[in-house]
Write an enzyme that holds these catalytic residues in place. Structure first.
Site, mmCIF file in Angstrom:
data_model
loop_
_atom_site.group_PDB
_atom_site.id
_atom_site.type_symbol
_atom_site.label_atom_id
_atom_site.label_comp_id
_atom_site.label_asym_id
_atom_site.label_seq_id
_atom_site.Cartn_x
_atom_site.Cartn_y
_atom_site.Cartn_z
ATOM 1 N N ARG A 160 57.910 19.281 -3.133
ATOM 2 C CA ARG A 160 58.777 19.478 -4.355
ATOM 3 C C ARG A 160 57.965 19.744 -5.324
ATOM 4 O O ARG A 160 58.260 19.140 -6.507
ATOM 5 C CB ARG A 160 59.753 18.336 -4.181
ATOM 6 C CG ARG A 160 60.508 18.013 -2.973
ATOM 7 C CD ARG A 160 61.783 19.409 -2.808
ATOM 8 N NE ARG A 160 62.368 18.911 -1.660
ATOM 9 C CZ ARG A 160 62.029 19.408 -0.442
ATOM 10 N NH1 ARG A 160 60.788 19.973 -0.378
ATOM 11 N NH2 ARG A 160 62.693 19.183 0.861
ATOM 12 N N SER A 239 69.870 16.504 -4.074
ATOM 13 C CA SER A 239 69.142 15.138 -3.916
ATOM 14 C C SER A 239 68.946 14.862 -5.437
ATOM 15 O O SER A 239 67.948 15.584 -6.029
ATOM 16 C CB SER A 239 67.934 15.403 -3.067
ATOM 17 O OG SER A 239 68.590 15.602 -1.739
ATOM 18 N N GLU A 343 64.409 14.128 -9.227
ATOM 19 C CA GLU A 343 64.070 15.484 -8.825
ATOM 20 C C GLU A 343 64.640 16.365 -9.846
ATOM 21 O O GLU A 343 63.663 17.654 -10.068
ATOM 22 C CB GLU A 343 64.551 16.033 -7.275
ATOM 23 C CG GLU A 343 64.058 16.946 -6.637
ATOM 24 C CD GLU A 343 64.654 17.435 -5.408
ATOM 25 O OE1 GLU A 343 64.888 18.586 -4.964
ATOM 26 O OE2 GLU A 343 64.660 16.396 -4.661
#
Length: 351
Positions: A160, A239, A343
């Protein structure tokens, strides 16, 4: 270019939260994108780049500067080589690659947002990451004042993360190139255990591309991870927290905390994440810390379908969302000694 002033930004995000921008510019060509960026940089005006808005948390006060919405288009497929304009809708692009019989991104179906955002976040799900198929990223380098082409290794992809996320003020992604696989209508080898179970195959097997895509879409929909205007569980950024990656020493301490809190037989999720490092599950941590599906009583709550998604129930403010996120972070830290990291990109706010 379309230009608006005091323009609402909430409708441009999947959270549907955030205040207005001083100025909103919508660019439909690469040249317009570059021109808008150069203008902002020349004037010293703060710049916010918006694609699909699926990974943004914008503060209630909005953005004092120029918001640049990238709405470019372009799907160019030659053999197994695909070039996408940054503004292409990602989930539509995946559907077209599957229709063309090419493997490599089929398990990334249903992920909201634009193609240009995928290398920034190194978007991944169900055993696939874009870093495995991206060959080049064409971007405007604000520091050099020119358009550059970065190869896969130069993008510095990790979980990520990427060079673009590490230095968010430098690059504006214009186009992304992929090298896909012609496997005679079959998917890439299925890597994710949940996907394999849903497909009724073993990890490493291949299945028809259409079957892989449809199965992933069903799995995502069951978790509220496919956009649906009528379903507030999808008014989210997917998420909200990344899965923590711990050193061996930190994981040992964490494991001891788990046993202390949940009993000697409790075993936390653990996945290899490189030498001396282990990844665990943010969703598991949130749930075991007491924040179950549907948690919350206000206008911002945990999704009723997935503990990893924080949602706007329709009347929330960004501050409502942040209060909930901070509560979850503090609760997980107190329970297990692990600090969750958001995130989505935060604009004008923070945890």
């Amino acid at each position: 270019m379309l230009e608006l002033h005091d323009a609402p930004l909430a409708p441009l995000t999947t959270f549907r939260l955030g205040g207005p921008a001083t100025r909103l510019v919508t660019a439909t060509t690469d040249a317009e994108v570059v021109a808008a960026v150069r203008e902002a940089d020349a004037d010293g005006t703060p710049l916010l780049v918006i694609g699909g808005g699926s990974n943004l948390v914008i503060g209630d006060k909005g953005f004092a500067g120029t918001a640049l919405r990238i709405a470019t288009s372009g799907f160019d497929l030659v053999g197994t080589t695909l070039e996408l304009a940054a503004g292409e809708v990602w989930t539509d692009a995946v559907a077209r690659t599957v229709q063309a019989g090419l493997a490599g991104v089929e398990c990334l179906a249903g992920i909201p947002g634009s193609a240009g955002a995928t290398p920034i976040q190194n978007v991944g799900a169900y055993g696939q990451e874009v870093s495995t198929t991206i060959t080049e990223v064409i971007a405007y380098d604000r520091r050099a004042g020119e358009t550059v082409t970065l190869g896969n290794e130069e993008c510095a992809f990790s979980y990520r993360h990427s060079r673009f996320k590490a230095d968010p003020e430098r690059y504006v992604v214009l186009r992304v190139r992929f090298d896909l696989e012609d496997a005679d209508g079959l998917s890439a080898p299925v890597k994710y255990a949940e996907t394999a179970r849903a497909l009724g195959v073993e990890p490493g097997d291949r299945v028809p591309l259409t079957q892989a895509r449809e199965t992933v879409l069903k799995l995502r929909a069951g978790k509220g991870m496919v956009l649906d205007a009528e379903d507030h569980d999808t008014w989210s950024a997917g998420s909200f927290f990344t899965n923590p990656i711990l050193t061996d020493a930190d994981f040992a301490v964490f494991h001891a905390r788990v046993k202390e809190r949940l009993g000697e037989d409790a075993v936390p999720p653990a996945y290899p994440a490189g030498e001396g490092r282990t990844k665990t599950s943010a969703a598991w941590l949130i749930d075991k810390a007491g924040f179950t599906k549907g948690y919350g009583s206000g206008p911002a709550r945990i999704s009723g379908k997935h503990t990893l998604a924080l949602t706007n129930r329709g009347q929330a403010t960004t501050e409502d969302l942040l209060v909930l996120a901070r509560e979850v972070v503090a609760g997980v830290r107190e329970a297990f000694g692990v600090t969750l990291v958001n995130e989505p990109v935060m604009v004008g706010v923070g945890l």
